[in-house]
Scaffold this active site. Structure first.
Site, mmCIF file in Angstrom:
data_model
loop_
_atom_site.group_PDB
_atom_site.id
_atom_site.type_symbol
_atom_site.label_atom_id
_atom_site.label_comp_id
_atom_site.label_asym_id
_atom_site.label_seq_id
_atom_site.Cartn_x
_atom_site.Cartn_y
_atom_site.Cartn_z
ATOM 1 N N SER A 75 0.830 -1.204 0.000
ATOM 2 C CA SER A 75 0.000 0.000 0.000
ATOM 3 C C SER A 75 0.865 1.254 0.000
ATOM 4 O O SER A 75 0.509 2.253 -0.630
ATOM 5 C CB SER A 75 -0.945 0.003 1.204
ATOM 6 O OG SER A 75 -0.214 -0.029 2.418
ATOM 7 N N GLU A 76 2.018 1.223 0.709
ATOM 8 C CA GLU A 76 2.945 2.355 0.675
ATOM 9 C C GLU A 76 4.387 1.883 0.637
ATOM 10 O O GLU A 76 4.754 0.898 1.305
ATOM 11 C CB GLU A 76 2.768 3.273 1.891
ATOM 12 C CG GLU A 76 1.737 4.365 1.708
ATOM 13 C CD GLU A 76 0.329 3.861 1.906
ATOM 14 O OE1 GLU A 76 -0.606 4.483 1.345
ATOM 15 O OE2 GLU A 76 0.158 2.868 2.624
ATOM 16 N N THR A 77 5.179 2.607 -0.139
ATOM 17 C CA THR A 77 6.632 2.491 -0.110
ATOM 18 C C THR A 77 7.174 3.857 0.300
ATOM 19 O O THR A 77 6.807 4.873 -0.298
ATOM 20 C CB THR A 77 7.193 2.087 -1.483
ATOM 21 O OG1 THR A 77 6.733 0.763 -1.804
ATOM 22 C CG2 THR A 77 8.717 2.080 -1.474
ATOM 23 N N HIS B 239 1.174 4.717 8.885
ATOM 24 C CA HIS B 239 1.912 3.480 9.148
ATOM 25 C C HIS B 239 3.275 3.491 8.469
ATOM 26 O O HIS B 239 4.248 2.946 9.005
ATOM 27 C CB HIS B 239 1.078 2.257 8.745
ATOM 28 C CG HIS B 239 1.149 1.866 7.311
ATOM 29 N ND1 HIS B 239 0.371 2.443 6.339
ATOM 30 C CD2 HIS B 239 1.909 0.937 6.666
ATOM 31 C CE1 HIS B 239 0.645 1.897 5.175
ATOM 32 N NE2 HIS B 239 1.570 0.974 5.340
#
Length: 269
Positions: free
Chosen positions: A43-45, A72
């Site tokens: 979902s995120e890098t 997060h």
């Protein structure tokens, strides 16, 4: 260069919300960061550049684009900074698209200093009732994520989302999130979070554990419970615990991080 995969807001591995973190010598080109985020398919890098002891530049990319705030992945970045970039550092400052974000470490816990998400009471609409299978009892919205309070943790846990109905909600259809939250016997409150940006990647809108969602819930529950220090749990399939402290226009979110993997990718940045 090194890349780390961690579970944020996680008491143990395979819970919480996974993120990739890349410590960089300099901030990569946006196109390359986007390509890496697509390849990772998390979902995120997060991309982190050290600018001084305890000071960093930080950017977040989803597989579909750059975002301006992510709880997060900031928690994950603070963990990697304290473990590998500035071993032992206890206070960290991140320059981001949302301004300066601060993190402090106390043992296993890392606490983030975030701006409070703005909320105000609004009427519960027919669309809200339809999207929540009739569960919505109160609604809060002020241009950010939509917060809907439901009557019980048990009802929230049983709720089966209808993605099409959720996407029709005001605000949610433009890329913001839907927060469903309820009182809890074990915690001060629990929640589930639905985020359209994750839908093209996974076909599922529910997020495992969401820091930014708690910036919107904090003022709602502080007023309802008459307290500014709270413990929350996001009751997704993976799940995770978030400590919450409201202080004026700031909210302090705490959680644990677990390292899953570290490796190398073929760039020198």
């Amino acid at each position: 260069m090194r890349q780390y995969i961690v579970d944020a807001f996680a008491e143990e591995l395979f819970t919480g919300n996974p993120a990739a973190v890349l410590p960089c010598k300099r901030m990569p080109d946006s196109a390359l960061m986007q390509s890496i985020a697509i390849e990772n398919n998390y979902s995120e890098t997060a991309f982190v550049v050290r600018t001084g002891t305890g000071a960093y530049s930080l950017r977040w990319f989803t597989p579909s684009g750059e975002i301006d705030l992510c709880g997060h992945a900031t928690l994950a970045s603070a963990y990697i900074a304290g473990e590998f970039m500035d071993p032992g550092v206890l206070e960290m400052r991140f320059q981001t698209l949302s301004g300066e974000l601060r993190a402090t470490r106390d043992g296993d816990w890392i606490t983030l200093d975030f701006p409070v998400g703005k909320t105000k009471p609004v009427p519960v609409t027919e669309a809200m009732l339809a999207a929540t299978d009739g569960l919505a009892r109160e609604a809060y919205f002020d241009g950010g994520d939509l917060v809907l309070v439901v009557e019980s943790e048990e009802a929230l846990a049983r709720f089966v989302p209808n993605d099409d109905l959720i996407l029709r909600l005001e605000g949610v259809e433009t890329g913001l999130g839907l927060i469903l939250t309820a009182p809890s016997a074990k915690y001060d409150f629990v929640s589930r979070y639905f985020y359209p940006c994750s839908y093209p990647r996974t076909g599922v809108m529910e997020d495992p554990v969401t820091g930014r969602a708690h910036t919107f819930m904090a003022p709602v529950w502080a007023e309802k419970l008459g307290k500014t220090r709270m413990t929350a749990r996001q009751i997704s399939r993976r799940g995770g615990v978030v400590s919450v402290r409201l202080a004026g226009d700031r909210v302090f979110l705490g959680g644990k991080v677990r390292l899953f993997m570290e490796g190398e990718i073929p760039f020198d940045l």
